[in-house]
Design a protein around this motif. Sequence first.
Motif, PDB file in Angstrom:
ATOM      1  N   CYS A 177       0.879  -1.177   0.000  1.00  0.00           N
ATOM      2  CA  CYS A 177       0.000   0.000   0.000  1.00  0.00           C
ATOM      3  C   CYS A 177       0.914   1.223   0.000  1.00  0.00           C
ATOM      4  N   VAL A 179       1.580   4.662   0.555  1.00  0.00           N
ATOM      5  CA  VAL A 179       0.985   5.770   1.301  1.00  0.00           C
ATOM      6  C   VAL A 179       1.624   7.094   0.879  1.00  0.00           C
ATOM      7  N   ASP A 180       2.923   7.062   0.591  1.00  0.00           N
ATOM      8  CA  ASP A 180       3.654   8.286   0.244  1.00  0.00           C
ATOM      9  C   ASP A 180       4.834   7.895  -0.640  1.00  0.00           C
ATOM     10  N   THR A 256      -2.517   7.951   7.139  1.00  0.00           N
ATOM     11  CA  THR A 256      -3.041   6.882   6.264  1.00  0.00           C
ATOM     12  C   THR A 256      -2.491   5.519   6.674  1.00  0.00           C
ATOM     13  N   SER A 257      -1.238   5.483   7.176  1.00  0.00           N
ATOM     14  CA  SER A 257      -0.680   4.197   7.635  1.00  0.00           C
ATOM     15  C   SER A 257      -1.573   3.639   8.743  1.00  0.00           C
ATOM     16  N   ILE A 260      -4.899   2.345   7.535  1.00  0.00           N
ATOM     17  CA  ILE A 260      -4.794   1.007   6.913  1.00  0.00           C
ATOM     18  C   ILE A 260      -4.672  -0.066   7.999  1.00  0.00           C
ATOM     19  N   GLN A 283       4.836   3.283   4.364  1.00  0.00           N
ATOM     20  CA  GLN A 283       4.094   2.305   3.541  1.00  0.00           C
ATOM     21  C   GLN A 283       3.665   1.113   4.408  1.00  0.00           C
ATOM     22  N   LEU A 307      -5.799   5.485  -2.450  1.00  0.00           N
ATOM     23  CA  LEU A 307      -4.683   4.584  -2.112  1.00  0.00           C
ATOM     24  C   LEU A 307      -4.218   3.777  -3.325  1.00  0.00           C
TER      25      LEU A 307
END
Length: 326
Positions: A177, A179-180, A256-257, A260, A283, A307
């Motif tokens: 995933c 994230v950045d 966001t981490s 998730i 991530q 995402l």
Amino acid sequence: MKNTLEPARTVTAVAGPSLALTKYWGKHCEGINRPATPSLGVTLSTFQSTACVTLTDGQPRITVNKVPQPLDRFQPFLDEATRVLGPRRFDAVCTNNFPTAAGLASSSSGFAALATAATALSGRFLTQAEISALARVGSGSAARAVYHGFTEFPAGAEYAEPLYGPDHWPDLRIVACLVDHGPKAVSSRQGMARVQATSPYFKRWVEDAEGLHREALAALAARDLAKLGDIMRLSYLRMFSTQFSASPPLVYWQPTSVQIIQHVDGLRRRGLGVWETMDAGPQVKLICLDTDTDAVIASLQDQIPSLQTVVTTVGNGPCVSTSPRD
Ligand code: PMV
């Protein structure tokens, strides 16, 4: 037996990153990048680092994604390459097909590709363990990425060892995933040094890691995803406990981490077999089986529409191509 082959002019090696299911975090007191804790790695498909090396008579030049690199970062690796491969110098053009220095283990695949390519270029024969030891001097996790499949890097070791090929678990999926995409502010090398020097929990983390790792080995041998997933979570969360407790604290996570992590927890409670891990970056990587992958991604994208996810399998390890001499 003669161990010198005719040196090639240009060699290209491609390697995938090694994701740690149990984490190497902290350095052993001796040697360069020998790990304080044992780690269990899985080499990934899809993500690729490429190193193209060419002999040079001048000062070596190394670029990563077209950006010239300061040689001091590479000097220990170059010195070790000279020691084990001989005095011929090389230029290296390295590229990654995924975000660099962002917590996706690009240094593991980068140095695995570089060590593999430099060895082939030199014309010397090294065993896989010797290539692993050379890659380790560039980046500890690279010791694992010179092999396919699942690997172990014991605490204090000079090289990693292969455990199983990709056919041990063909339906295992690793979902990254993203994230950045940006590079992290504190490298894993700096992060480990800070934690080791300042976290009161570092010693306890090292003592605890061996038992966790042994349990992970047993779960992997039995292909017990629920067991492996639970241990993988403990390993990364205990690693982060040492980071949060460093001075100044290290916080690689982003909102966001956490979103998730919490969402994946909810999916598990609803019966889906999915577990997450993280490294020195924001991530989040998930492990699950092929049969659950679409449902996991659909649910995550429903929750976080922006995402980006990349599905990978257990990878085949480095491959090398050599251009003929003129
Ligand atoms: O090899 P390095 O210096 O990039 O450190 C890797 C550290 C972790 O990715 C957090 C854990 C691991 O075992 O790969």
